[in-house]
Design a protein around this motif. Structure first.
Motif, PDB file in Angstrom:
ATOM      1  N   SER A  79       8.245  15.779  -0.274  1.00 29.65           N
ATOM      2  CA  SER A  79       8.150  15.860  -1.733  1.00 29.65           C
ATOM      3  C   SER A  79       8.051  14.489  -2.392  1.00 29.65           C
ATOM      4  CB  SER A  79       9.343  16.626  -2.302  1.00 29.65           C
ATOM      5  OG  SER A  79      10.530  15.905  -2.108  1.00 29.65           O
ATOM      6  N   PHE A  80       8.441  13.441  -1.690  1.00 34.89           N
ATOM      7  CA  PHE A  80       8.368  12.088  -2.234  1.00 34.89           C
ATOM      8  C   PHE A  80       7.436  11.267  -1.369  1.00 34.89           C
ATOM      9  CE2 PHE A  80      12.272  13.503  -4.114  1.00 34.89           C
ATOM     10  CZ  PHE A  80      12.292  12.891  -5.349  1.00 34.89           C
ATOM     11  N   THR A  81       6.180  11.241  -1.708  1.00 32.22           N
ATOM     12  CA  THR A  81       5.223  10.464  -0.933  1.00 32.22           C
ATOM     13  C   THR A  81       4.863   9.199  -1.695  1.00 32.22           C
ATOM     14  OG1 THR A  81       3.371  11.657  -1.894  1.00 32.22           O
ATOM     15  CG2 THR A  81       4.220  12.471   0.199  1.00 32.22           C
ATOM     16  N   THR A  82       4.516   8.187  -0.955  1.00 28.99           N
ATOM     17  CA  THR A  82       4.065   6.920  -1.515  1.00 28.99           C
ATOM     18  C   THR A  82       2.563   6.842  -1.314  1.00 28.99           C
ATOM     19  OG1 THR A  82       6.167   5.948  -0.868  1.00 28.99           O
ATOM     20  CG2 THR A  82       4.390   4.431  -1.363  1.00 28.99           C
ATOM     21  N   ILE A  83       1.884   6.227  -2.245  1.00 32.14           N
ATOM     22  CA  ILE A  83       0.429   6.095  -2.141  1.00 32.14           C
ATOM     23  C   ILE A  83       0.078   4.629  -1.985  1.00 32.14           C
ATOM     24  CG2 ILE A  83      -1.762   6.373  -3.352  1.00 32.14           C
ATOM     25  CD1 ILE A  83      -0.565   8.852  -4.669  1.00 32.14           C
ATOM     26  N   ILE A  84      -0.782   4.338  -1.009  1.00 31.90           N
ATOM     27  CA  ILE A  84      -1.289   2.985  -0.839  1.00 31.90           C
ATOM     28  C   ILE A  84      -2.796   3.030  -0.996  1.00 31.90           C
ATOM     29  CG2 ILE A  84      -1.459   3.159   1.665  1.00 31.90           C
ATOM     30  CD1 ILE A  84      -0.633   0.161   1.713  1.00 31.90           C
ATOM     31  N   GLU A  85      -3.327   2.051  -1.696  1.00 27.04           N
ATOM     32  CA  GLU A  85      -4.768   1.992  -1.949  1.00 27.04           C
ATOM     33  C   GLU A  85      -5.386   0.922  -1.063  1.00 27.04           C
ATOM     34  OE1 GLU A  85      -7.409   0.841  -5.752  1.00 27.04           O
ATOM     35  OE2 GLU A  85      -6.067   2.559  -6.017  1.00 27.04           O
ATOM     36  N   VAL A  86      -6.497   1.284  -0.422  1.00 25.65           N
ATOM     37  CA  VAL A  86      -7.226   0.371   0.447  1.00 25.65           C
ATOM     38  C   VAL A  86      -8.665   0.287  -0.048  1.00 25.65           C
ATOM     39  CG1 VAL A  86      -7.966  -0.096   2.825  1.00 25.65           C
ATOM     40  CG2 VAL A  86      -5.773   1.027   2.411  1.00 25.65           C
ATOM     41  N   GLU A  87      -9.210  -0.925  -0.070  1.00 26.74           N
ATOM     42  CA  GLU A  87     -10.589  -1.134  -0.515  1.00 26.74           C
ATOM     43  C   GLU A  87     -11.466  -1.498   0.678  1.00 26.74           C
ATOM     44  OE1 GLU A  87     -13.147  -4.164  -3.353  1.00 26.74           O
ATOM     45  OE2 GLU A  87     -11.019  -3.855  -3.794  1.00 26.74           O
ATOM     46  N   PHE A  88     -12.693  -0.959   0.660  1.00 23.76           N
ATOM     47  CA  PHE A  88     -13.686  -1.280   1.692  1.00 23.76           C
ATOM     48  C   PHE A  88     -15.056  -1.302   1.029  1.00 23.76           C
ATOM     49  CE2 PHE A  88     -16.759   0.367   4.898  1.00 23.76           C
ATOM     50  CZ  PHE A  88     -16.725  -0.706   5.773  1.00 23.76           C
ATOM     51  N   ASN A  89     -15.704  -2.454   1.022  1.00 21.91           N
ATOM     52  CA  ASN A  89     -17.036  -2.595   0.407  1.00 21.91           C
ATOM     53  C   ASN A  89     -17.091  -1.999  -0.997  1.00 21.91           C
ATOM     54  OD1 ASN A  89     -17.943  -3.867   2.688  1.00 21.91           O
ATOM     55  ND2 ASN A  89     -18.883  -2.034   3.565  1.00 21.91           N
ATOM     56  N   THR A  90     -16.187  -2.359  -1.836  1.00 21.43           N
ATOM     57  CA  THR A  90     -16.070  -1.925  -3.238  1.00 21.43           C
ATOM     58  C   THR A  90     -15.700  -0.451  -3.406  1.00 21.43           C
ATOM     59  OG1 THR A  90     -18.407  -1.365  -3.630  1.00 21.43           O
ATOM     60  CG2 THR A  90     -17.757  -3.676  -3.973  1.00 21.43           C
ATOM     61  N   GLN A  91     -15.487   0.267  -2.326  1.00 19.38           N
ATOM     62  CA  GLN A  91     -14.990   1.640  -2.407  1.00 19.38           C
ATOM     63  C   GLN A  91     -13.484   1.619  -2.209  1.00 19.38           C
ATOM     64  OE1 GLN A  91     -17.031   3.679   0.715  1.00 19.38           O
ATOM     65  NE2 GLN A  91     -18.872   4.035  -0.508  1.00 19.38           N
ATOM     66  N   HIS A  92     -12.809   2.592  -2.789  1.00 18.68           N
ATOM     67  CA  HIS A  92     -11.356   2.656  -2.678  1.00 18.68           C
ATOM     68  C   HIS A  92     -10.933   3.998  -2.093  1.00 18.68           C
ATOM     69  CE1 HIS A  92     -10.505  -0.883  -5.240  1.00 18.68           C
ATOM     70  NE2 HIS A  92     -11.685  -0.580  -5.729  1.00 18.68           N
ATOM     71  N   CYS A  93      -9.881   3.979  -1.318  1.00 18.38           N
ATOM     72  CA  CYS A  93      -9.263   5.233  -0.886  1.00 18.38           C
ATOM     73  C   CYS A  93      -7.768   5.117  -1.129  1.00 18.38           C
ATOM     74  CB  CYS A  93      -9.576   5.550   0.575  1.00 18.38           C
ATOM     75  SG  CYS A  93      -8.637   4.630   1.794  1.00 18.38           S
ATOM     76  N   ARG A  94      -7.159   6.245  -1.386  1.00 19.85           N
ATOM     77  CA  ARG A  94      -5.715   6.307  -1.592  1.00 19.85           C
ATOM     78  C   ARG A  94      -5.129   7.163  -0.486  1.00 19.85           C
ATOM     79  NH1 ARG A  94      -4.465   7.114  -7.847  1.00 19.85           N
ATOM     80  NH2 ARG A  94      -2.433   6.843  -6.943  1.00 19.85           N
ATOM     81  N   ILE A  95      -4.208   6.600   0.249  1.00 22.04           N
ATOM     82  CA  ILE A  95      -3.609   7.282   1.388  1.00 22.04           C
ATOM     83  C   ILE A  95      -2.160   7.603   1.052  1.00 22.04           C
ATOM     84  CG2 ILE A  95      -2.972   7.071   3.822  1.00 22.04           C
ATOM     85  CD1 ILE A  95      -5.395   5.206   4.136  1.00 22.04           C
ATOM     86  N   ARG A  96      -1.808   8.880   1.211  1.00 26.34           N
ATOM     87  CA  ARG A  96      -0.429   9.323   0.952  1.00 26.34           C
ATOM     88  C   ARG A  96       0.420   9.066   2.189  1.00 26.34           C
ATOM     89  NH1 ARG A  96       1.002  12.310  -2.960  1.00 26.34           N
ATOM     90  NH2 ARG A  96      -0.398  13.173  -4.489  1.00 26.34           N
ATOM     91  N   ILE A  97       1.576   8.457   1.965  1.00 25.41           N
ATOM     92  CA  ILE A  97       2.466   8.105   3.052  1.00 25.41           C
ATOM     93  C   ILE A  97       3.842   8.688   2.755  1.00 25.41           C
ATOM     94  CG2 ILE A  97       3.496   6.193   4.316  1.00 25.41           C
ATOM     95  CD1 ILE A  97       1.041   4.568   3.083  1.00 25.41           C
ATOM     96  N   PRO A  98       4.291   9.639   3.554  1.00 26.17           N
ATOM     97  CA  PRO A  98       5.590  10.247   3.270  1.00 26.17           C
ATOM     98  C   PRO A  98       6.780   9.349   3.600  1.00 26.17           C
ATOM     99  CG  PRO A  98       4.586  11.262   5.186  1.00 26.17           C
ATOM    100  CD  PRO A  98       3.592  10.292   4.638  1.00 26.17           C
ATOM    101  N   ASP A  99       6.613   8.402   4.516  1.00 25.41           N
ATOM    102  CA  ASP A  99       7.760   7.588   4.928  1.00 25.41           C
ATOM    103  C   ASP A  99       7.302   6.152   5.179  1.00 25.41           C
ATOM    104  OD1 ASP A  99      10.026   6.477   5.969  1.00 25.41           O
ATOM    105  OD2 ASP A  99      10.156   7.804   7.698  1.00 25.41           O
ATOM    106  N   VAL A 100       7.526   5.260   4.202  1.00 24.31           N
ATOM    107  CA  VAL A 100       7.090   3.876   4.353  1.00 24.31           C
ATOM    108  C   VAL A 100       7.900   3.115   5.392  1.00 24.31           C
ATOM    109  CG1 VAL A 100       6.100   3.632   2.045  1.00 24.31           C
ATOM    110  CG2 VAL A 100       8.496   3.068   2.416  1.00 24.31           C
ATOM    111  N   THR A 101       9.005   3.679   5.840  1.00 25.45           N
ATOM    112  CA  THR A 101       9.821   2.983   6.838  1.00 25.45           C
ATOM    113  C   THR A 101       9.315   3.210   8.258  1.00 25.45           C
ATOM    114  OG1 THR A 101      11.383   4.814   7.044  1.00 25.45           O
ATOM    115  CG2 THR A 101      11.879   3.127   5.394  1.00 25.45           C
TER     116      THR A 101
END
Length: 194
Positions: free
Chosen positions: A72-94
């Motif tokens: 229920s508590f996910t973290t989102i990290i954004e990654v860029e590749f050739n001016t495109q972006h993706c957002r990846i949901r991460i449930p456990d940053v540890t």
């Protein structure tokens, strides 16, 4: 509770136990000083042997509740590749690593994960170190992360990355004991003839 569980204090963990009808476990959780970061990493073995919770049903219920909490508590990290972006949901940053992020981002963008690298503004991010170091206390991403594909004439292996990281030993990302490194900038890599 709106705060991410990874930031919970012992008191907030005890409040959560009451919320899921497990107030009988307060004493043992308080005795072990279980904070949120500890809570989300508990295993059946911990509950059985360290916490002395004998009933299988009770252990499984707690583990399911912890998993639901993490989901229920996910973290989102954004990654860029050739001016495109993706957002990846991460449930456990540890437990989510830079290597996992590299592979997931490469899969998303349709590039070869083995021929890709992750970078931030300071250089290459490498290894199985947890990504929580790029988040602030509110789990907001502090700096951009970029995915790049290694060109044919470039070669990066663990030894060369290690050597480059030693070249910038003042880097706060360097951790000699664990073997996880953040290597030098592009200029330093050119000097090293990578």
């Amino acid at each position: 509770m709106q705060k991410n569980p990874i930031q919970w204090s012992v008191t907030e963990v005890l409040a959560w136990l009451t919320h899921i009808n497990c107030s009988g476990a307060h004493d043992i959780f308080q005795y072990h000083s279980i904070e949120g970061k500890d809570l989300i990493q508990l295993t059946d073995t911990d509950l059985r042997f360290d916490f002395k919770i004998k009933r299988v049903h009770d252990r499984k219920y707690l583990l399911r509740s912890i998993q639901d909490l993490k989901n229920s508590f996910t973290t989102i990290i954004e990654v860029e590749f050739n001016t495109q972006h993706c957002r990846i949901r991460i449930p456990d940053v540890t437990s989510y690593t830079f290597d996992s992020l590299r592979k997931d981002a490469a899969r998303y963008f349709g590039v070869n994960g083995e021929k890709s690298i992750l970078k931030d503004r300071k250089g290459i991010i490498w290894g199985n170190v947890c990504i929580n170091c790029i988040f602030d206390n509110n789990l907001r991403q502090q700096e951009p992360v970029f995915l790049e594909v290694i060109k044919e004439h470039e070669h990066f292996d663990e030894d060369s990355r290690f050597q480059a990281s030693l070249h910038r030993s003042e880097s706060p990302w360097l951790n000699d004991e664990s073997g996880y490194f953040k290597t030098a900038s592009r200029d330093d890599r050119v000097k090293k003839n990578f």
